[in-house]
Design an enzyme around this catalytic site. Structure first.
Site, short mmCIF file in Angstrom:
data_model
loop_
_atom_site.label_atom_id
_atom_site.label_comp_id
_atom_site.label_asym_id
_atom_site.label_seq_id
_atom_site.Cartn_x
_atom_site.Cartn_y
_atom_site.Cartn_z
N CYS A 111 -1.08 -2.48 9.08
CA CYS A 111 -1.52 -3.55 8.19
C CYS A 111 -1.30 -4.90 8.87
O CYS A 111 -0.38 -5.08 9.67
CB CYS A 111 -0.72 -3.50 6.88
SG CYS A 111 -1.28 -4.72 5.66
N ASP A 137 -0.16 -7.44 7.57
CA ASP A 137 1.00 -8.09 6.95
C ASP A 137 1.99 -8.58 8.02
O ASP A 137 2.40 -7.82 8.89
CB ASP A 137 1.69 -7.08 6.02
CG ASP A 137 2.71 -7.74 5.11
OD1 ASP A 137 3.63 -8.41 5.62
OD2 ASP A 137 2.57 -7.58 3.88
N ARG A 188 4.96 -9.10 7.96
CA ARG A 188 6.31 -8.52 7.93
C ARG A 188 6.38 -7.15 8.62
O ARG A 188 7.42 -6.51 8.61
CB ARG A 188 6.78 -8.40 6.48
CG ARG A 188 6.90 -9.74 5.77
CD ARG A 188 6.99 -9.55 4.27
NE ARG A 188 5.76 -8.98 3.72
CZ ARG A 188 5.58 -8.71 2.42
NH1 ARG A 188 6.55 -8.93 1.56
NH2 ARG A 188 4.44 -8.19 2.00
N HIS A 248 2.62 0.37 4.68
CA HIS A 248 3.96 -0.10 4.29
C HIS A 248 4.05 -0.18 2.78
O HIS A 248 3.09 -0.56 2.11
CB HIS A 248 4.29 -1.45 4.94
CG HIS A 248 3.41 -2.58 4.50
ND1 HIS A 248 3.81 -3.53 3.59
CD2 HIS A 248 2.14 -2.89 4.81
CE1 HIS A 248 2.82 -4.39 3.38
NE2 HIS A 248 1.79 -4.03 4.10
N CYS A 272 2.52 -2.88 -0.13
CA CYS A 272 1.36 -3.48 0.54
C CYS A 272 0.51 -4.30 -0.44
O CYS A 272 0.06 -3.80 -1.47
CB CYS A 272 0.51 -2.39 1.19
SG CYS A 272 -0.93 -3.03 2.08
CO CO Z 1 -0.15 -4.48 3.71
#
Ligand code: CO
Length: 211
Positions: free
Chosen positions: A42, A44, A46, A98, A101
């Protein structure tokens, strides 16, 4: 200092530190990359693939998009997959979602995110529909979201297996192994959901018999 300038300063410090430890570091890396792994994760911020797996530059080939989707009309993803499998000869392809998400959460709402994001998120809604009975039975919203995160990863791995890129490599070179992982934002731990080794069973309609 402007925030982006800090990035450039940090970069200089990092490069100097690497050379201090190993004077040939960049020279060696510039000549060759032979990563063992393709990571589909992803976007993302993080979930940085190399940090959470302790891999160094040169060790992991990375593709990231919202909610780590494998879409068969996505030229970007398919090019990355083709290059990683057929030129870099990776032995492992990892789809890593994750928990928590945002893309999966958004797909579970009925909100209009406008055309492009709606189109992207629809792929996750399709996964929801496939597992509707199981998901609708989970009362807790966070738990339901996290189960959809897992099921979404599973479906994306299955989608990899449906491509002729993967099936041809399985047939001719007995690689790569496909992996479905989910990373926990709350504890930093990766949950190893399942593996698909070369030649794994799949629904017959998706199997090419004349590769
Ligand atoms: Co995500």
């Amino acid at each position: 200092m402007k925030p982006y300038k800090k990035l450039l300063l940090e970069n200089k410090a990092w490069a100097q530190e690497m050379v201090a430890h190993d004077p040939d570091y960049f020279k060696r890396l510039a000549e060759l990359q032979s990563p063992e792994f393709l990571w589909i994760g992803c976007s993302d911020s993080r979930v940085p693939a190399d940090k959470i797996t302790g891999t160094q530059p040169g060790e992991i080939f990375v593709h990231r998009n919202i909610a780590n989707l494998v879409i068969h009309t996505d030229v970007n993803l398919l090019s990355v997959l083709d290059y990683a499998v057929n030129y870099l000869k990776v032995n492992h392809v990892i789809v890593c979602g994750h928990y928590g998400c945002g893309g999966v959460k958004a797909a579970m709402t009925n909100h209009d995110y406008n055309h492009l994001l709606n189109m992207w998120l629809r792929n996750i809604k399709d996964v929801y529909r496939l597992y509707e009975d199981e998901l609708n039975n989970i009362a807790d919203e966070e738990e339901r979201t996290n189960r959809l995160v897992e099921l979404n990863v599973k479906e994306q791995v299955m989608k990899l297996a449906k491509t002729s890129i993967i099936q041809r490599a399985w047939k001719n070179e007995k690689r790569p192994v496909l992996h479905g992982w989910v990373y926990g934002l709350k504890d930093g731990i990766i949950n190893n959901l399942f593996d698909m080794p070369p030649g794994s069973a799949m629904n017959a309609i998706y199997k090419f018999d004349d590769l």
